[in-house]
Design a protein around this motif. Structure first.
Motif, PDB file in Angstrom:
ATOM      1  N   MET A   4     -12.155  31.170 -19.441  1.00  0.00           N
ATOM      2  CA  MET A   4     -12.856  31.073 -20.587  1.00  0.00           C
ATOM      3  C   MET A   4     -13.682  29.621 -20.212  1.00  0.00           C
ATOM      4  O   MET A   4     -13.403  28.681 -19.750  1.00  0.00           O
ATOM      5  N   ALA A   5     -15.053  29.794 -20.605  1.00  0.00           N
ATOM      6  CA  ALA A   5     -16.090  28.673 -20.587  1.00  0.00           C
ATOM      7  C   ALA A   5     -15.685  27.673 -21.186  1.00  0.00           C
ATOM      8  O   ALA A   5     -15.352  27.706 -22.362  1.00  0.00           O
ATOM      9  N   PHE A   6     -16.351  26.608 -20.752  1.00  0.00           N
ATOM     10  CA  PHE A   6     -16.182  25.172 -21.437  1.00  0.00           C
ATOM     11  C   PHE A   6     -16.760  25.266 -22.856  1.00  0.00           C
ATOM     12  O   PHE A   6     -16.332  24.835 -23.759  1.00  0.00           O
ATOM     13  N   GLU A   7     -17.943  26.012 -22.677  1.00  0.00           N
ATOM     14  CA  GLU A   7     -18.747  26.096 -24.312  1.00  0.00           C
ATOM     15  C   GLU A   7     -17.843  26.600 -25.213  1.00  0.00           C
ATOM     16  O   GLU A   7     -17.766  26.398 -26.493  1.00  0.00           O
ATOM     17  N   GLN A   8     -17.191  27.893 -24.709  1.00  0.00           N
ATOM     18  CA  GLN A   8     -16.299  28.690 -25.627  1.00  0.00           C
ATOM     19  C   GLN A   8     -15.065  27.887 -26.184  1.00  0.00           C
ATOM     20  O   GLN A   8     -14.608  28.124 -27.157  1.00  0.00           O
ATOM     21  N   LEU A   9     -14.456  27.249 -25.320  1.00  0.00           N
ATOM     22  CA  LEU A   9     -13.237  26.286 -25.618  1.00  0.00           C
ATOM     23  C   LEU A   9     -13.913  25.335 -26.622  1.00  0.00           C
ATOM     24  O   LEU A   9     -13.079  24.968 -27.714  1.00  0.00           O
ATOM     25  N   LYS A  10     -14.913  24.701 -26.346  1.00  0.00           N
ATOM     26  CA  LYS A  10     -15.450  23.787 -27.375  1.00  0.00           C
ATOM     27  C   LYS A  10     -15.707  24.366 -28.862  1.00  0.00           C
ATOM     28  O   LYS A  10     -15.417  23.818 -29.658  1.00  0.00           O
ATOM     29  N   ALA A  11     -16.235  25.629 -28.641  1.00  0.00           N
ATOM     30  CA  ALA A  11     -16.568  26.149 -30.084  1.00  0.00           C
ATOM     31  C   ALA A  11     -15.256  26.524 -30.804  1.00  0.00           C
ATOM     32  O   ALA A  11     -15.176  26.535 -31.853  1.00  0.00           O
ATOM     33  N   GLY A  12     -14.268  26.904 -29.866  1.00  0.00           N
ATOM     34  CA  GLY A  12     -13.002  27.332 -30.557  1.00  0.00           C
ATOM     35  C   GLY A  12     -12.267  25.885 -31.076  1.00  0.00           C
ATOM     36  O   GLY A  12     -11.702  26.138 -32.204  1.00  0.00           O
ATOM     37  N   ILE A  13     -12.590  24.816 -30.414  1.00  0.00           N
ATOM     38  CA  ILE A  13     -12.040  23.676 -30.972  1.00  0.00           C
ATOM     39  C   ILE A  13     -12.718  23.185 -32.469  1.00  0.00           C
ATOM     40  O   ILE A  13     -12.176  22.794 -33.210  1.00  0.00           O
ATOM     41  N   ALA A  14     -14.055  23.257 -32.367  1.00  0.00           N
ATOM     42  CA  ALA A  14     -14.973  23.172 -33.512  1.00  0.00           C
ATOM     43  C   ALA A  14     -14.364  24.084 -34.577  1.00  0.00           C
ATOM     44  O   ALA A  14     -14.086  23.624 -35.818  1.00  0.00           O
ATOM     45  N   LEU A  15     -14.069  25.412 -34.550  1.00  0.00           N
ATOM     46  CA  LEU A  15     -13.508  26.012 -35.492  1.00  0.00           C
ATOM     47  C   LEU A  15     -11.920  25.651 -36.038  1.00  0.00           C
ATOM     48  O   LEU A  15     -11.778  25.749 -37.062  1.00  0.00           O
ATOM     49  N   ILE A  16     -11.122  25.227 -35.232  1.00  0.00           N
ATOM     50  CA  ILE A  16      -9.968  24.694 -35.390  1.00  0.00           C
ATOM     51  C   ILE A  16     -10.333  23.313 -36.490  1.00  0.00           C
ATOM     52  O   ILE A  16      -9.514  23.269 -37.330  1.00  0.00           O
ATOM     53  N   LEU A  17     -11.182  22.571 -35.928  1.00  0.00           N
ATOM     54  CA  LEU A  17     -11.631  21.332 -36.749  1.00  0.00           C
ATOM     55  C   LEU A  17     -11.965  21.780 -38.098  1.00  0.00           C
ATOM     56  O   LEU A  17     -11.565  21.193 -39.247  1.00  0.00           O
ATOM     57  N   GLU A  18     -12.771  22.997 -38.314  1.00  0.00           N
ATOM     58  CA  GLU A  18     -13.079  23.272 -39.515  1.00  0.00           C
ATOM     59  C   GLU A  18     -11.949  23.722 -40.430  1.00  0.00           C
ATOM     60  O   GLU A  18     -11.940  23.311 -41.627  1.00  0.00           O
ATOM     61  N   GLU A  19     -11.171  24.367 -39.479  1.00  0.00           N
ATOM     62  CA  GLU A  19      -9.843  24.947 -40.553  1.00  0.00           C
ATOM     63  C   GLU A  19      -9.006  23.613 -40.944  1.00  0.00           C
ATOM     64  O   GLU A  19      -8.543  23.721 -42.140  1.00  0.00           O
ATOM     65  N   ILE A  20      -8.926  22.728 -40.307  1.00  0.00           N
ATOM     66  CA  ILE A  20      -8.257  21.713 -40.564  1.00  0.00           C
ATOM     67  C   ILE A  20      -8.730  20.957 -41.898  1.00  0.00           C
ATOM     68  O   ILE A  20      -8.029  20.321 -42.662  1.00  0.00           O
ATOM     69  N   GLU A  21      -9.756  20.781 -42.002  1.00  0.00           N
ATOM     70  CA  GLU A  21     -10.591  20.479 -43.125  1.00  0.00           C
ATOM     71  C   GLU A  21     -10.445  21.196 -44.414  1.00  0.00           C
ATOM     72  O   GLU A  21     -10.294  20.894 -45.358  1.00  0.00           O
ATOM     73  N   LYS A  22     -10.524  22.537 -44.145  1.00  0.00           N
ATOM     74  CA  LYS A  22     -10.288  23.471 -45.176  1.00  0.00           C
ATOM     75  C   LYS A  22      -8.974  23.564 -45.700  1.00  0.00           C
ATOM     76  O   LYS A  22      -8.786  24.004 -46.834  1.00  0.00           O
ATOM     77  N   ARG A  23      -8.050  23.588 -44.751  1.00  0.00           N
ATOM     78  CA  ARG A  23      -6.791  23.730 -45.009  1.00  0.00           C
ATOM     79  C   ARG A  23      -5.837  22.862 -44.542  1.00  0.00           C
ATOM     80  O   ARG A  23      -5.048  22.835 -43.650  1.00  0.00           O
ATOM     81  N   PRO A  24      -5.991  21.524 -45.298  1.00  0.00           N
ATOM     82  CA  PRO A  24      -5.072  20.458 -44.679  1.00  0.00           C
ATOM     83  C   PRO A  24      -3.695  20.764 -44.799  1.00  0.00           C
ATOM     84  O   PRO A  24      -2.875  20.245 -44.001  1.00  0.00           O
ATOM     85  N   GLU A  25      -3.047  21.725 -45.730  1.00  0.00           N
ATOM     86  CA  GLU A  25      -1.626  21.906 -45.665  1.00  0.00           C
ATOM     87  C   GLU A  25      -1.345  22.640 -44.380  1.00  0.00           C
ATOM     88  O   GLU A  25       0.318  22.804 -44.032  1.00  0.00           O
ATOM     89  N   ASP A  26      -2.313  23.220 -43.814  1.00  0.00           N
ATOM     90  CA  ASP A  26      -1.892  23.829 -42.671  1.00  0.00           C
ATOM     91  C   ASP A  26      -2.038  23.154 -41.236  1.00  0.00           C
ATOM     92  O   ASP A  26      -2.050  23.460 -40.194  1.00  0.00           O
ATOM     93  N   ARG A  27      -2.238  21.783 -41.395  1.00  0.00           N
ATOM     94  CA  ARG A  27      -2.573  20.760 -40.312  1.00  0.00           C
ATOM     95  C   ARG A  27      -1.578  20.800 -39.228  1.00  0.00           C
ATOM     96  O   ARG A  27      -2.224  21.143 -38.073  1.00  0.00           O
TER      97      ARG A  27
END
Length: 70
Positions: free
Chosen positions: A1-24
């Motif tokens: 997996m390319a660096f940019e794809q991993l960074k995009a995956g991390i960004a999605l996880i960070l968004e989910e943490i903001e949206k669902r803090p109970e699932d942190r």
């Protein structure tokens, strides 16, 4: 997996943490997995991601004692 794809995956996880803090905690494990992928591929882990991971760990350390009787 390319660096940019991993960074995009991390960004999605960070968004989910903001949206669902109970699932942190679950999302934090996913974040650790992405960081491990970066390291396994010999890619640098951005300092802001490492800092966020430490902050999440620090925030969660108090949760360990929330249900303990006094």
């Amino acid at each position: 997996m390319a660096f940019e794809q991993l960074k995009a995956g991390i960004a999605l996880i960070l968004e989910e943490i903001e949206k669902r803090p109970e699932d942190r905690h679950v999302l934090q494990e996913e974040l650790r997995g992405k960081i491990a992928e970066l390291r396994a591929l010999g890619m640098p882990v951005p300092e802001d991601i490492l800092r966020l991971e430490r902050e999440l760990e620090d925030d969660g350390s108090d949760d360990l004692y929330d249900d303990m009787p006094v």
